[in-house]
Motif scaffolding. Structure first.
Motif, mmCIF file in Angstrom:
data_model
loop_
_atom_site.group_PDB
_atom_site.id
_atom_site.type_symbol
_atom_site.label_atom_id
_atom_site.label_comp_id
_atom_site.label_asym_id
_atom_site.label_seq_id
_atom_site.Cartn_x
_atom_site.Cartn_y
_atom_site.Cartn_z
ATOM 1 N N ALA A 136 0.837 -1.202 0.000
ATOM 2 C CA ALA A 136 0.000 0.000 0.000
ATOM 3 C C ALA A 136 0.870 1.250 0.000
ATOM 4 N N GLU A 137 1.978 1.162 0.723
ATOM 5 C CA GLU A 137 2.886 2.307 0.772
ATOM 6 C C GLU A 137 3.430 2.593 -0.626
ATOM 7 N N MET A 138 3.803 1.513 -1.327
ATOM 8 C CA MET A 138 4.316 1.703 -2.686
ATOM 9 C C MET A 138 3.221 2.198 -3.621
ATOM 10 N N ASP A 139 1.981 1.787 -3.324
ATOM 11 C CA ASP A 139 0.857 2.227 -4.148
ATOM 12 C C ASP A 139 0.495 3.678 -3.883
ATOM 13 N N GLY A 140 1.217 4.310 -2.992
ATOM 14 C CA GLY A 140 1.011 5.737 -2.785
ATOM 15 C C GLY A 140 0.034 6.078 -1.678
ATOM 16 N N ALA A 141 -0.283 5.100 -0.815
ATOM 17 C CA ALA A 141 -1.222 5.384 0.266
ATOM 18 C C ALA A 141 -0.498 6.078 1.419
ATOM 19 N N SER A 159 -4.388 6.730 4.940
ATOM 20 C CA SER A 159 -5.077 5.854 3.980
ATOM 21 C C SER A 159 -4.760 4.401 4.267
ATOM 22 N N PHE A 192 -7.746 1.960 4.738
ATOM 23 C CA PHE A 192 -8.067 0.981 3.701
ATOM 24 C C PHE A 192 -7.460 -0.397 3.943
ATOM 25 N N ALA A 239 6.429 5.882 -2.382
ATOM 26 C CA ALA A 239 5.387 6.283 -3.322
ATOM 27 C C ALA A 239 5.899 7.299 -4.333
ATOM 28 N N ALA A 289 7.015 0.229 -9.033
ATOM 29 C CA ALA A 289 5.970 -0.682 -8.571
ATOM 30 C C ALA A 289 6.617 -1.999 -8.200
ATOM 31 N N PHE A 323 -6.551 0.278 -6.703
ATOM 32 C CA PHE A 323 -6.113 0.953 -5.479
ATOM 33 C C PHE A 323 -5.041 2.021 -5.701
ATOM 34 N N PRO A 324 -3.984 1.716 -6.456
ATOM 35 C CA PRO A 324 -2.958 2.764 -6.658
ATOM 36 C C PRO A 324 -3.523 3.990 -7.369
ATOM 37 N N LYS A 327 -6.653 5.027 -7.208
ATOM 38 C CA LYS A 327 -7.493 5.722 -6.228
ATOM 39 C C LYS A 327 -6.617 6.574 -5.308
ATOM 40 N N MET A 328 -5.483 6.004 -4.896
ATOM 41 C CA MET A 328 -4.585 6.743 -4.008
ATOM 42 C C MET A 328 -3.972 7.943 -4.728
ATOM 43 N N ARG A 374 -1.872 -4.777 -10.626
ATOM 44 C CA ARG A 374 -1.821 -3.635 -9.720
ATOM 45 C C ARG A 374 -0.556 -2.814 -9.969
ATOM 46 N N ARG A 434 -0.098 1.539 -12.672
ATOM 47 C CA ARG A 434 0.568 2.760 -12.210
ATOM 48 C C ARG A 434 1.523 3.319 -13.258
#
Ligand SMILES: Nc1ncnc2c1ncn2[C@@H]1O[C@H](COP(=O)(O)OP(=O)(O)OP(=O)(O)O)[C@@H](O)[C@H]1O
Ligand SMILES: [Mg+2]
Lengths: 290, 333
Positions: free
Chosen positions: A189-194, A198, A202, B73, B78, B98-99, B101-102, B146, B150
């Motif tokens: 999630a951290e890598m996904d930019g959360a 968040s 989430f 991030a 990725a 999810f990415p 959305k973030m 996923r 990105r």
């Protein structure tokens, strides 16, 4: 349970314990229902007979009844809210690697080992007491009037004391849930930019929903019957400000010595508990499925 | 777009110096594979690049910009984890979205993108399922999906196929290679499976105890290993490494001969031995031969080699296929 025969066997094997549990539950319940329609007063043992629904109407007409119900629900709801919110926060905190983690966790858990009347006495006499209490002297030290907790905010104080007792339980369950969250999910999630918020919203919170549901269900069972804390601190007062349904039943059974009315109160409490249970299972039961 | 440069990167956990010092350049669009024995620091190096671990010293540049201090991030990379790290309570579609959305993309555009990625990865029929209802290979594809949406500067894979069975691994290997050819994005891929390393990589980085032993194309490493470690690590079955008089005769401490570079004879040859185990694979035969003075040597013969346990064989290295290594393990030329 794949096959028909294994299912049948399973039912057969379970039957004794199911029957046992059913009898275990139904006999006291049947007796309570029976008594709730009888005239049964220990102070006038010679008057017996059927009371019809008078025991029930007495409760419904009692000026304290709806107050008692709403106090009961407020107590349950208030303690649940406080223990869940702070339980999650404390669990998040003590899940961090810190020095002295082991002793710290034991300290956090320890209030749960104090029996309710003792806990209530400690808070009543050592903290909330208007003359000797720690909070009173703190207030005086700051040049303020001591707050009369148990007189001015009786229900609030009881909710607070009960929350103090139950917070460790919630924290413990939520902490175990937190520890079972894979760190790779959080890293992903951290890598996904959360952001941290968040990630909590989430990933962490959804992961904990089942544990939160368990905490709510278990605590509700125990909180609906909270008695010791009220008995030790306010005795339901001032007036009836902190009277709950269990406390009303206690007053009928052991002060008025009217077993019939107490039994009727008991049945009302059972119905209330069932309404709450149905409501909880409807709204949260799905979180228990995998 | 995806050039990554590591300069004197070091990483210690307390007193443990996991990565003593690494210099490495990964060109844009390259498929780079990190290989090495378990615990050599492959994952750690990947996590340093991803930003999931802080470097103890040194710098990491991505696209010419210093990214050493950037949070994960912000690096535009990725990662696909070995455990997939899918979000179990979200559907496949939500996982892939999810990415986006973030990143604050509007839901409609995000859905479109997720559906497009799903199409590429054959996931269209599974979009409403939860990860728990998918097979290992499908989960792997969701994890890749996923990562794809990105549009990262580079993909990082940490042993993504090690939880899959052999057949599926072969398939996914091809799919990832194809994906690389379509996207032409930099990929860094960690594995300890050297078939994956040899078949997928443009460039292999061999690590040992946190040090880079050699960097090069698969065939470079196979034909010209820089030292005995790389020689033993690349190639399957392992290269035979011999010491003693035979090595001294050619002025080396150690000599190495690959199993496929040994001639088998039943009458005469350089080394005499007896067959301990013969593994018949149909296409090939692997012989494990007990050679006097050298212990067990592995030989690869054709499918028609008809030798059994206890048979006597003579082995001779093919001309020019012997590798020589000096006192320090380095290759001699
Ligand atoms: N958080 C940590 N604290 C202390 N030591 C660590 C930590 N993470 C990794 N290490 C050590 O660093 C070394 C390299 O670990 P790493 O996970 O990078 O190995 P790897 O090459 O990925 O191995 P594998 O192929 O088994 O995944 C190991 O010796 C490990 O014990
Ligand atoms: Mg690893």
């Amino acid at each position: 349970m794949a096959t028909q025969s294994s299912r049948a066997t399973a039912r057969l094997m379970l039957a004794p314990s199911v029957i046992m549990l059913f009898v275990w539950m139904i006999v006291p319940l049947a007796m309570t229902i029976w008594f709730s329609f009888r005239i049964y007063r220990l102070l006038s043992p010679d008057r017996t007979g059927w009371a019809g629904i008078r025991n029930y109407t007495w409760f419904f007409n009692s000026p304290d009844f709806w107050l008692g119900i709403s106090n009961t629900l407020l107590l349950v709801g208030g303690v649940l809210a406080i223990t869940i919110i702070f339980g999650v926060l404390i669990a998040l905190l003590i899940d961090q690697p810190v020095w002295g983690q082991g002793p710290l966790r034991i300290l956090v858990i320890s209030p749960f080992f104090v029996m309710p009347p003792v806990a209530a006495s400690i808070w009543k006499n050592l903290f909330m007491h208007p003359q000797n209490g720690l909070l009173a002297s703190a207030a005086q030290g700051l040049g303020m009037e001591p707050i009369l907790f148990l007189q001015s905010y009786p229900l609030g104080s009881i909710i607070f004391i009960t929350s103090w007792e139950w917070l460790p339980f919630a924290t413990l369950i939520l902490l175990t849930a937190l520890q079972s969250l894979s760190s790779e999910q959080l890293e992903a999630a951290e890598m996904d930019g959360a952001s941290a918020l968040s990630r909590f919203r989430f990933i962490t919170l959804p992961h904990m929903t089942r544990a939160i549901t368990v905490v709510i269900l278990i605590q509700t069972i125990f909180l609906l019957s909270i008695f010791g804390e009220i008995f030790t601190t306010t005795q339901g007062g001032p007036g009836s400000a902190s009277t709950t349904l269990p406390y009303m039943i206690y007053k009928q059974a052991l002060i008025a010595k009217d077993i019939g009315r107490a039994a009727a109160g008991g049945i009302i409490a059972v119905i209330l508990a069932n309404i709450v249970a149905v409501f909880l299972m409807r709204s949260m039961g799905k979180h228990l499925d995998t | 777009m995806g050039k990554i440069v590591l300069k004197q990167v070091r990483k210690s956990f307390g007193d443990v110096h996991v990565i003593p010092s690494v210099d490495l350049t990964i060109e844009n669009g390259e498929f780079v594979v990190f290989v090495g024995p378990s615990g050599c620091g492959k994952s750690t190096l990947l996590r340093l690049i991803a930003g999931l671990e802080d470097t103890s010293s040194g710098t990491i540049e991505i696209d010419g910009k210093d990214a050493t201090m950037l949070p994960p991030a912000k690096r535009g990379l990725a990662m696909v984890f070995q455990s997939y790290a899918l979000y179990p309570h979200m559907t496949v579609r939500k996982n892939i979205m999810f990415p986006l959305k973030m990143a604050g993309m509007d839901p409609e555009a995000a859905t479109k993108k997720a559906d497009a990625a799903a199409k590429v990865l054959n996931l269209t029929n599974y979009m409403e399922r939860k990860p728990g209802q998918l097979s290992g290979g499908q989960r792997q594809r969701v994890a890749i999906g996923r990562a794809i949406v990105r549009e990262p500067a580079a993909f990082l894979f940490d042993e993504p196929l090690s939880n899959l069975d052999a057949a599926l691994r072969g398939n996914m290997r091809l799919e990832i290679t194809e994906l690389h050819q379509t996207l032409k994005t930099t990929m860094i891929y960690v594995t300890h499976d050297q078939v994956e390393a040899m078949t997928m990589a443009d460039k292999i980085v061999v690590l040992q105890a946190g040090n880079i032993e050699q960097v090069g194309s698969p065939l470079e490493l196979y034909n010209h290993p820089a030292n005995a470690f790389v020689a033993g690590f690349i190639g399957s079955p392992r290269m035979n490494l011999l010491e003693g008089a035979d090595a001294a005769a050619v002025g080396a401490k150690t000599i190495g001969v690959r199993p496929e570079h040994l001639e088998i004879s039943t009458t005469a040859g350089q080394w005499k031995g007896t067959v301990a185990v013969a593994e018949l694979l149909g296409s090939d035969t692997f012989l494990h031969v007990n050679v006097e003075g050298h212990g067990t040597m592995t030989v690869r013969g054709g499918g028609d080699v008809n030798l059994r346990h206890g048979d006597t064989v003579y082995l001779t290295p093919q001309a020019g296929k012997t590798h020589r290594f000096g006192q320090d393990g380095k290759a001699l030329v």
